[in-house]
Write an enzyme that holds these catalytic residues in place. Structure first.
Site, PDB file in Angstrom:
ATOM      1  N   GLY A 110      -0.504  12.566   0.333  1.00 31.32           N
ATOM      2  CA  GLY A 110      -0.417  13.888   0.344  1.00 31.32           C
ATOM      3  C   GLY A 110       0.536  14.321   0.404  1.00 31.32           C
ATOM      4  N   GLU A 133      -3.580   5.957  -2.665  1.00 29.87           N
ATOM      5  CA  GLU A 133      -4.869   6.285  -1.064  1.00 29.87           C
ATOM      6  C   GLU A 133      -5.627   5.002  -1.327  1.00 29.87           C
ATOM      7  OE1 GLU A 133      -3.284   9.027  -2.889  1.00 29.87           O
ATOM      8  OE2 GLU A 133      -3.238  10.245  -1.763  1.00 29.87           O
TER       9      GLU A 133
HETATM   10  N1  CAA Z   1       1.271   7.201   8.359  1.00 30.57           N
HETATM   11  C1  CAA Z   1       1.732   6.973   9.165  1.00 30.57           C
HETATM   12  N2  CAA Z   1       3.349   6.074   9.113  1.00 30.57           N
HETATM   13  C2  CAA Z   1       3.864   6.207   8.315  1.00 30.57           C
HETATM   14  C3  CAA Z   1       3.227   6.186   6.855  1.00 30.57           C
HETATM   15  C4  CAA Z   1       2.358   7.041   6.538  1.00 30.57           C
HETATM   16  N3  CAA Z   1       1.345   7.575   6.121  1.00 30.57           N
HETATM   17  N4  CAA Z   1       4.389   6.012   6.119  1.00 30.57           N
HETATM   18  C5  CAA Z   1       5.369   5.046   6.951  1.00 30.57           C
HETATM   19  N5  CAA Z   1       4.136   5.309   8.510  1.00 30.57           N
HETATM   20  C6  CAA Z   1       5.449   4.943   8.982  1.00 30.57           C
HETATM   21  C7  CAA Z   1       5.272   3.303   9.609  1.00 30.57           C
HETATM   22  O1  CAA Z   1       4.711   2.896   9.899  1.00 30.57           O
HETATM   23  C8  CAA Z   1       6.888   3.562  10.012  1.00 30.57           C
HETATM   24  O2  CAA Z   1       6.698   3.159  11.505  1.00 30.57           O
HETATM   25  P1  CAA Z   1       6.822   2.515  12.625  1.00 30.57           P
HETATM   26  O3  CAA Z   1       8.373   2.035  12.583  1.00 30.57           O
HETATM   27  O4  CAA Z   1       6.000   2.894  13.637  1.00 30.57           O
HETATM   28  O5  CAA Z   1       6.274   1.062  12.420  1.00 30.57           O
HETATM   29  C9  CAA Z   1       7.363   4.488  10.135  1.00 30.57           C
HETATM   30  O6  CAA Z   1       6.220   5.401   8.703  1.00 30.57           O
HETATM   31  C10 CAA Z   1       8.626   3.637   8.188  1.00 30.57           C
HETATM   32  O7  CAA Z   1       8.489   2.946   7.514  1.00 30.57           O
HETATM   33  P2  CAA Z   1       8.145   1.636   7.296  1.00 30.57           P
HETATM   34  O8  CAA Z   1       8.471   0.445   7.959  1.00 30.57           O
HETATM   35  O9  CAA Z   1       6.740   1.278   6.299  1.00 30.57           O
HETATM   36  O10 CAA Z   1       8.970   1.945   5.907  1.00 30.57           O
HETATM   37  P3  CAA Z   1       9.866   1.043   4.672  1.00 30.57           P
HETATM   38  O11 CAA Z   1      10.524   1.572   4.513  1.00 30.57           O
HETATM   39  O12 CAA Z   1       9.560   0.210   5.160  1.00 30.57           O
HETATM   40  O13 CAA Z   1       8.484   1.898   3.530  1.00 30.57           O
HETATM   41  C11 CAA Z   1       7.229   3.292   3.140  1.00 30.57           C
HETATM   42  C12 CAA Z   1       7.758   2.978   3.146  1.00 30.57           C
HETATM   43  C13 CAA Z   1       6.905   2.594   1.312  1.00 30.57           C
HETATM   44  C14 CAA Z   1       6.390   4.938   2.346  1.00 30.57           C
HETATM   45  C15 CAA Z   1       6.194   2.851   3.790  1.00 30.57           C
HETATM   46  O14 CAA Z   1       6.201   3.479   4.554  1.00 30.57           O
HETATM   47  C16 CAA Z   1       4.266   3.094   3.650  1.00 30.57           C
HETATM   48  O15 CAA Z   1       3.291   2.398   2.214  1.00 30.57           O
HETATM   49  N6  CAA Z   1       4.356   4.487   3.467  1.00 30.57           N
HETATM   50  C17 CAA Z   1       2.733   4.269   3.442  1.00 30.57           C
HETATM   51  C18 CAA Z   1       2.936   5.208   2.320  1.00 30.57           C
HETATM   52  C19 CAA Z   1       0.820   5.691   1.890  1.00 30.57           C
HETATM   53  O16 CAA Z   1      -0.212   5.203   1.430  1.00 30.57           O
HETATM   54  N7  CAA Z   1       0.789   7.117   1.864  1.00 30.57           N
HETATM   55  C20 CAA Z   1      -0.891   7.493   1.474  1.00 30.57           C
HETATM   56  C21 CAA Z   1      -1.108   7.759   3.187  1.00 30.57           C
HETATM   57  S1  CAA Z   1      -2.955   8.706   2.569  1.00 30.57           S
HETATM   58  C22 CAA Z   1      -2.839  10.202   1.745  1.00 30.57           C
HETATM   59  O17 CAA Z   1      -1.917  10.688   2.268  1.00 30.57           O
HETATM   60  C23 CAA Z   1      -4.066  10.482   1.820  1.00 30.57           C
HETATM   61  C24 CAA Z   1      -4.304  11.938   1.046  1.00 30.57           C
HETATM   62  O18 CAA Z   1      -3.674  12.180  -0.197  1.00 30.57           O
HETATM   63  C25 CAA Z   1      -4.963  13.601   2.018  1.00 30.57           C
END
Ligand code: CAA
Length: 259
Positions: A110, A133
């Site tokens: 997103g 995703e």
């Molecule tokens: N949703 C909810 N929480 C999220 C998030 C997300 N998309 N991305 C990060 N966070 C949260 C983590 O859970 C973490 O929370 P806690 O401290 O409570 O554990 C906090 O943010 C920090 O994140 P990380 O510890 O994971 O940070 P990092 O630096 O190690 O990694 C990252 C960064 C690579 C961006 C990793 O956070 C990640 O992979 N995030 C998810 C990315 C993702 O898959 N996005 C797509 C979502 S689906 C979507 O967007 C559908 C759509 O099209 C509408």
């Protein structure tokens, strides 16, 4: 205006919308999407604002839709949540004023979709892009399947969406997803310079140009030329056209009024 997850500030003719949930890397839950919508409505209604800049607080632009929020959703709730993001991002795309995404960090799912809803993107060298995703067992849901192929071409969009690969800012520049890559500490100054340049031009013409490009991309070339001719003709009813051309002929800087 009460906004819990978004900051909205003005710097001259520029409005800066900062998605502000840094603890969750600015992930988009329904409340954050609704805050973005309210802020965009306020920008649309503010006659002092010419250009909208969207950025993120902390190390992320937006790390995607909120996975914790989405995990328990039913099919109908998922559809509704997708349509909420689509509605808000379409509002940004159709905003009469130009918008620039200042991508300061992670722009995933997103977040990449939010950046793509802006008119163009300028990235810091720390930015990362991707549509991860399918790794979560879902499709992109806020316009990624539609805007990414329009921006980078079908094959590149399919590869990015199918593999869930995360790319860096220079790769995003190479494939045409962003227009510029600048040093992280220079991002906002650079974006403001571009925004101020746009704000210094005839604003009716800028807005009509945006509408002509947006509408023209959805139609055939003949209809597109008609849209352009209508926009071009309309400019001659504006004070800005008289002033812009008079200034050129009198060898001085124009003083546009946006009228
Ligand atoms: N949703 C909810 N929480 C999220 C998030 C997300 N998309 N991305 C990060 N966070 C949260 C983590 O859970 C973490 O929370 P806690 O401290 O409570 O554990 C906090 O943010 C920090 O994140 P990380 O510890 O994971 O940070 P990092 O630096 O190690 O990694 C990252 C960064 C690579 C961006 C990793 O956070 C990640 O992979 N995030 C998810 C990315 C993702 O898959 N996005 C797509 C979502 S689906 C979507 O967007 C559908 C759509 O099209 C509408």
């Amino acid at each position: 205006m009460e906004l819990a997850n978004v900051l909205l500030e003005k710097d001259g003719k520029i409005a800066i919308l900062t998605v502000n949930r840094p603890k969750a890397l600015n992930a988009l839950n329904a409340d954050t999407l609704l805050d973005i919508e309210k802020a965009v409505d306020a920008v649309a209604a503010d006659p002092e604002v010419s250009v909208l800049v969207i950025t993120g607080a902390g190390k992320a632009f937006v790390a995607g839709a909120d996975i914790a929020f989405m995990q328990p959703l039913s099919a109908m709730e998922g559809r509704e949540f997708g349509m909420l993001g689509q509605r808000v991002f379409r509002k940004i795309e159709l905003l009469e004023k130009p918008s620039i995404a200042a991508v300061n960090g992670f722009a995933l799912g997103g977040g990449c979709e939010l950046a793509m809803a802006c008119d163009f993107r300028i990235a810091s060298d720390a930015a990362k892009f991707g549509q991860p995703e399918v790794g979560l067992g879902i499709t992109p849901g806020y316009g990624g399947t539609q805007r990414l192929p329009r921006l980078v071409g079908e094959g590149m969009a399919k590869e990015l969406c199918f593999t869930a690969d995360i790319i860096d800012a220079n790769e995003a520049l190479r494939i045409g997803l962003v227009n510029h890559v600048v040093a992280a500490d220079e991002l906002m100054d650079f974006v403001k310079k571009v925004a101020n340049k746009i704000a210094s031009k005839g604003q009716v013409a800028v807005r009509l140009t945006k509408a002509a490009i947006n509408e023209g991309l959805q139609t055939d070339i003949d209809r597109g030329m008609t849209i352009e001719a209508e926009a071009f003709g309309l400019c001659f009813a504006t004070a800005d056209q008289k002033e812009g051309m008079a200034a050129f002929l009198e060898k001085r800087k124009p003083e546009f009024t946006g009228k």
